[in-house]
Design an enzyme around this catalytic site. Structure first.
Site, short mmCIF file in Angstrom:
data_model
loop_
_atom_site.label_atom_id
_atom_site.label_comp_id
_atom_site.label_asym_id
_atom_site.label_seq_id
_atom_site.Cartn_x
_atom_site.Cartn_y
_atom_site.Cartn_z
N SER A 165 33.12 -51.92 -28.70
CA SER A 165 32.38 -52.34 -27.50
C SER A 165 30.89 -52.09 -27.70
O SER A 165 30.46 -50.96 -27.94
CB SER A 165 32.86 -51.55 -26.28
OG SER A 165 31.92 -51.74 -25.23
N HIS A 203 33.72 -56.51 -28.63
CA HIS A 203 34.07 -56.38 -27.22
C HIS A 203 32.80 -56.38 -26.37
O HIS A 203 31.92 -55.52 -26.55
CB HIS A 203 34.85 -55.08 -27.04
CG HIS A 203 35.44 -54.86 -25.68
ND1 HIS A 203 36.68 -55.37 -25.33
CD2 HIS A 203 35.00 -54.17 -24.61
CE1 HIS A 203 36.97 -55.00 -24.09
NE2 HIS A 203 35.96 -54.28 -23.62
N ASP A 218 31.37 -56.07 -22.64
CA ASP A 218 31.70 -55.60 -21.30
C ASP A 218 30.72 -56.16 -20.27
O ASP A 218 29.55 -55.78 -20.26
CB ASP A 218 31.64 -54.07 -21.26
CG ASP A 218 32.84 -53.43 -21.92
OD1 ASP A 218 33.98 -53.79 -21.58
OD2 ASP A 218 32.63 -52.56 -22.80
N MET A 237 29.60 -56.41 -16.45
CA MET A 237 29.74 -55.66 -15.20
C MET A 237 28.76 -56.16 -14.17
O MET A 237 27.59 -56.39 -14.50
CB MET A 237 29.47 -54.17 -15.44
CG MET A 237 30.34 -53.56 -16.50
SD MET A 237 29.87 -51.85 -16.75
CE MET A 237 31.03 -51.40 -18.05
N HIS A 246 35.20 -58.98 -21.73
CA HIS A 246 35.94 -58.25 -20.68
C HIS A 246 35.12 -58.32 -19.39
O HIS A 246 34.08 -57.67 -19.28
CB HIS A 246 36.12 -56.80 -21.17
CG HIS A 246 36.75 -55.88 -20.18
ND1 HIS A 246 36.70 -54.51 -20.32
CD2 HIS A 246 37.47 -56.11 -19.05
CE1 HIS A 246 37.35 -53.93 -19.32
NE2 HIS A 246 37.81 -54.87 -18.51
N MET A 255 34.30 -57.46 -15.78
CA MET A 255 34.52 -56.50 -14.69
C MET A 255 33.65 -56.97 -13.53
O MET A 255 32.62 -56.37 -13.21
CB MET A 255 34.15 -55.09 -15.16
CG MET A 255 35.19 -54.49 -16.09
SD MET A 255 34.56 -53.12 -17.07
CE MET A 255 33.80 -54.04 -18.40
N MET A 296 43.36 -50.30 -19.06
CA MET A 296 42.18 -49.43 -19.00
C MET A 296 42.63 -47.97 -19.06
O MET A 296 43.45 -47.53 -18.25
CB MET A 296 41.40 -49.66 -17.69
CG MET A 296 40.73 -51.01 -17.57
SD MET A 296 39.65 -51.43 -18.94
CE MET A 296 38.44 -50.11 -18.87
N ASP A 353 41.64 -49.82 -23.66
CA ASP A 353 40.19 -49.79 -23.51
C ASP A 353 39.74 -48.54 -22.75
O ASP A 353 40.03 -48.40 -21.56
CB ASP A 353 39.74 -51.06 -22.76
CG ASP A 353 38.22 -51.18 -22.67
OD1 ASP A 353 37.52 -50.34 -23.26
OD2 ASP A 353 37.76 -52.12 -22.01
C1 DX5 Z 1 34.50 -49.42 -19.66
C2 DX5 Z 1 34.47 -50.52 -20.68
C3 DX5 Z 1 34.85 -50.08 -22.04
C4 DX5 Z 1 33.89 -49.09 -22.66
C5 DX5 Z 1 34.54 -48.42 -23.80
O1 DX5 Z 1 34.30 -49.97 -18.41
O2 DX5 Z 1 35.36 -51.57 -20.31
O3 DX5 Z 1 35.03 -51.20 -22.90
O4 DX5 Z 1 32.71 -49.71 -23.08
O5 DX5 Z 1 33.69 -47.40 -24.25
P1 DX5 Z 1 34.24 -46.05 -24.85
O6 DX5 Z 1 35.06 -46.40 -26.07
O7 DX5 Z 1 33.02 -45.25 -25.17
O8 DX5 Z 1 35.11 -45.41 -23.80
ZN ZN Z 2 35.87 -53.09 -21.86
#
Ligand code: DX5
Ligand code: ZN
Length: 217
Positions: A9, A33, A35, A37, A66, A68, A137, A175
């Site tokens: 990520s 990956h 993320d 948000m 991903h 969110m 998650m 994840d």
């Molecule tokens: C959290 C994200 C993850 C995160 C993972 O909301 O969806 O993908 O970036 O990071 P680590 O591996 O540091 O937990």
């Molecule tokens: Zn993620």
């Protein structure tokens, strides 16, 4: 031994050095990956389609996006156009998961549902036949660098059992909080794709971490 895929990520990268971070890991990563948000579904804002599009231009590895965000259906097309190869969204974020999964599949990329830590595993059962991937998650979504929630192992067992029964072709992606001390355990409990943000991107030698997880020289 089954194949295990790694999806680092980039949330944990220094955003001013994103290109360098991606180029460093792309040859050793099965996916990158991304993320996304929105500050509503989760209490944090990361980046949007332009970041994905710009990474796509310089990156040879497939992008695992991903979402969110609330009502992901509003942005499915945008993220596909930005270059997502896998597009996942949260079952908690939409009233019509089946429609959203179908609209992604119709565009010939992989689609999947993500499940937050307090959501019953069984809620994905009736959508599983439409999923190429299910993201479990193992932290509360919103931030990188959190601690792996131990209850995730039991949830992973339940999801693995359900997947094996309903759609054995679906991959399980785990994840949150994955690192060198727990990756073997999650693989043993059924995970196929491992997301690792801080464990890879914040390491002094990100490639050696990926190689250790993938057990390659
Ligand atoms: C959290 C994200 C993850 C995160 C993972 O909301 O969806 O993908 O970036 O990071 P680590 O591996 O540091 O937990
Ligand atoms: Zn993620």
């Amino acid at each position: 031994m089954k194949d295990v895929f790694i999806s680092p990520s980039i949330l944990s990268a220094d955003f001013t050095k994103m290109g360098t971070a991606v180029k460093t890991i792309e040859d050793y990563s099965d996916y990158i990956h991304c993320d996304v948000m929105d500050g509503l579904f989760v209490p944090n804002i990361s980046f949007g389609p332009k970041m994905v599009k710009d990474i796509r231009k310089i990156c040879t590895a497939p992008l695992d996006v991903h979402l969110m965000i609330v009502e992901p259906e509003r942005y499915v097309q945008t993220f596909i156009e930005s270059g997502a190869d896998i597009l996942t969204f949260h079952i908690e974020a939409t009233k019509k998961p089946a429609d959203v999964l179908e609209s992604i599949k119709a565009r010939n990329i992989k689609s999947g549902l993500a499940i937050s830590p307090d959501t019953e595993i069984d809620t994905v059962r009736k959508f599983l036949h439409l999923c190429d991937v299910v993201v479990l998650m193992s932290v509360y979504p919103g931030f990188g660098g959190q601690k792996f929630l131990e209850k995730s192992i039991e949830r992973l067992d339940r999801l693995t059992e359900l997947r094996n029964k309903v759609n054995p072709d679906a991959l399980i992606e785990i994840d949150g909080g994955i690192n060198l001390s727990n990756y073997e355990e999650v693989i043993a409990h059924g995970a196929d794709i491992l997301v690792a943000g801080s464990a890879v991107l914040n390491a002094e030698d990100p490639i050696s971490v990926i190689k250790e997880i993938k057990k390659i020289q």
